[in-house]
Design a protein around this motif. Structure first.
Motif, PDB file in Angstrom:
ATOM      1  N   GLN A 188      -3.171   3.108  -6.554  1.00 45.88           N
ATOM      2  CA  GLN A 188      -2.487   4.307  -6.082  1.00 45.88           C
ATOM      3  C   GLN A 188      -3.084   4.844  -4.789  1.00 45.88           C
ATOM      4  O   GLN A 188      -2.396   5.488  -4.015  1.00 45.88           O
ATOM      5  N   ASN A 189      -4.346   4.564  -4.564  1.00 44.06           N
ATOM      6  CA  ASN A 189      -5.051   5.053  -3.384  1.00 44.06           C
ATOM      7  C   ASN A 189      -5.267   3.893  -2.416  1.00 44.06           C
ATOM      8  O   ASN A 189      -5.916   2.903  -2.756  1.00 44.06           O
ATOM      9  N   THR A 190      -4.724   4.019  -1.217  1.00 47.03           N
ATOM     10  CA  THR A 190      -4.768   2.915  -0.249  1.00 47.03           C
ATOM     11  C   THR A 190      -6.198   2.539   0.112  1.00 47.03           C
ATOM     12  O   THR A 190      -6.527   1.353   0.226  1.00 47.03           O
ATOM     13  N   HIS A 191      -7.052   3.524   0.294  1.00 49.26           N
ATOM     14  CA  HIS A 191      -8.454   3.240   0.604  1.00 49.26           C
ATOM     15  C   HIS A 191      -9.086   2.412  -0.510  1.00 49.26           C
ATOM     16  O   HIS A 191      -9.750   1.398  -0.244  1.00 49.26           O
TER      17      HIS A 191
ATOM     18  N   TYR B 246       0.828  -1.202   0.000  1.00 43.75           N
ATOM     19  CA  TYR B 246       0.000   0.000   0.000  1.00 43.75           C
ATOM     20  C   TYR B 246       0.866   1.258   0.000  1.00 43.75           C
ATOM     21  O   TYR B 246       1.916   1.298   0.651  1.00 43.75           O
ATOM     22  N   PRO B 247       0.430   2.304  -0.698  1.00 46.01           N
ATOM     23  CA  PRO B 247       1.191   3.550  -0.723  1.00 46.01           C
ATOM     24  C   PRO B 247       1.295   4.226   0.640  1.00 46.01           C
ATOM     25  O   PRO B 247       2.261   4.927   0.920  1.00 46.01           O
ATOM     26  N   SER B 248       0.287   3.993   1.492  1.00 44.35           N
ATOM     27  CA  SER B 248       0.244   4.637   2.799  1.00 44.35           C
ATOM     28  C   SER B 248       0.103   3.589   3.890  1.00 44.35           C
ATOM     29  O   SER B 248      -0.549   2.556   3.694  1.00 44.35           O
ATOM     30  N   SER B 249       0.698   3.851   5.046  1.00 36.19           N
ATOM     31  CA  SER B 249       0.597   2.926   6.180  1.00 36.19           C
ATOM     32  C   SER B 249      -0.668   3.164   6.998  1.00 36.19           C
ATOM     33  O   SER B 249      -0.985   2.376   7.898  1.00 36.19           O
ATOM     34  N   GLN B 250      -1.397   4.242   6.690  1.00 37.99           N
ATOM     35  CA  GLN B 250      -2.610   4.575   7.425  1.00 37.99           C
ATOM     36  C   GLN B 250      -3.709   4.982   6.454  1.00 37.99           C
ATOM     37  O   GLN B 250      -3.436   5.581   5.412  1.00 37.99           O
ATOM     38  N   VAL B 251      -4.947   4.646   6.802  1.00 31.91           N
ATOM     39  CA  VAL B 251      -6.124   5.248   6.171  1.00 31.91           C
ATOM     40  C   VAL B 251      -6.891   5.919   7.305  1.00 31.91           C
ATOM     41  O   VAL B 251      -7.512   5.234   8.121  1.00 31.91           O
TER      42      VAL B 251
ATOM     43  N   SER C  33      -4.566   1.490  10.704  1.00 32.14           N
ATOM     44  CA  SER C  33      -3.279   0.997  10.226  1.00 32.14           C
ATOM     45  C   SER C  33      -3.495  -0.085   9.180  1.00 32.14           C
ATOM     46  O   SER C  33      -4.211  -1.071   9.421  1.00 32.14           O
ATOM     47  N   THR C  34      -2.861   0.069   8.011  1.00 31.17           N
ATOM     48  CA  THR C  34      -3.077  -0.882   6.923  1.00 31.17           C
ATOM     49  C   THR C  34      -2.547  -2.272   7.257  1.00 31.17           C
ATOM     50  O   THR C  34      -3.003  -3.257   6.672  1.00 31.17           O
TER      51      THR C  34
END
Length: 202
Positions: free
Chosen positions: A165-168, A129-134, A138-139
């Motif tokens: 590209q979008n973690t969500h 995932y691009p981000s570790s948080q949404v 925590s992803t």
């Protein structure tokens, strides 16, 4: 732990109370996509609502936990409880299709979920995932939830996020695909007599 099962309707419920969480959960395989979510983890509520709607299940979850520490215990224990009710609701698994492989796009993201209702718990996970948080979620807890679900449901579960590209969006595609794949794998095939295994048992 208190369990209740209705084999004719393929439904089950479970209550689990620990020093970390208190959970009541009921799950119906042959539902209409109705969910009632009451947990301390809003993002998981959203994902479970998607899972339920796209799998045409019925799911009711009431959970509290030690989120002042973090969401880990609550997410993990909901995965445990959901897995247990899936296992119980399916009973001896007579007549089910057993296998499913589903791709689901969510805008730019693409996820694939492959299931074998095998009574042999195994989990494979391929996702970056691009981000570790949404938000505050925590992803890494997606892995924790899915692993515990596969273990307790006693299914073989492979999850692949091919790109995004979008973690969500990427996580949302996973939960939608999970719902659709579990729905297909647990659906009754009128051509199947008995249990879909040469062993004669699952």
């Amino acid at each position: 732990m208190d369990n209740n099962i209705n084999e004719n309707l393929r439904m089950a419920s479970v209550s689990r109370a620990t020093n970390e969480t208190n959970i009541s959960l009921s799950f119906g395989v042959d539902g209409t996509g109705i969910s009632e979510m009451e947990t301390d983890v809003p993002f998981l509520n959203h994902m479970l609502d998607l899972f339920t709607k796209h799998g045409q299940f019925d799911l009711k979850v009431k959970a509290t936990g030690d989120i002042e520490i973090d969401d880990h215990h609550t997410v993990e224990d909901i995965g445990i409880c959901l897995g247990q009710t899936i296992q119980e609701a399916l009973g001896d698994k007579r007549g089910i299709k057993r296998y499913a492989s589903v791709f689901v796009p969510m805008d730019e993201a693409l996820a694939q979920v492959i299931i074998d209702v095998s009574n042999r718990p195994h989990f494979e996970y391929r996702a970056e995932y691009p981000s570790s948080q949404v938000g505050s979620f925590s992803t890494e807890l997606v892995h924790e939830f899915l692993w515990k679900l596969a273990l307790e449901a006693r299914i073989t579960l492979h999850v692949i996020v091919h790109y995004g590209q979008n973690t969500h969006h990427m996580i949302e595609a996973v939960f939608k695909a999970l719902g659709r794949a579990l729905d297909e794998a647990t659906s009754i095939d009128p051509r199947v007599t008995g249990v879909p295994s040469t062993k004669g048992v699952l």
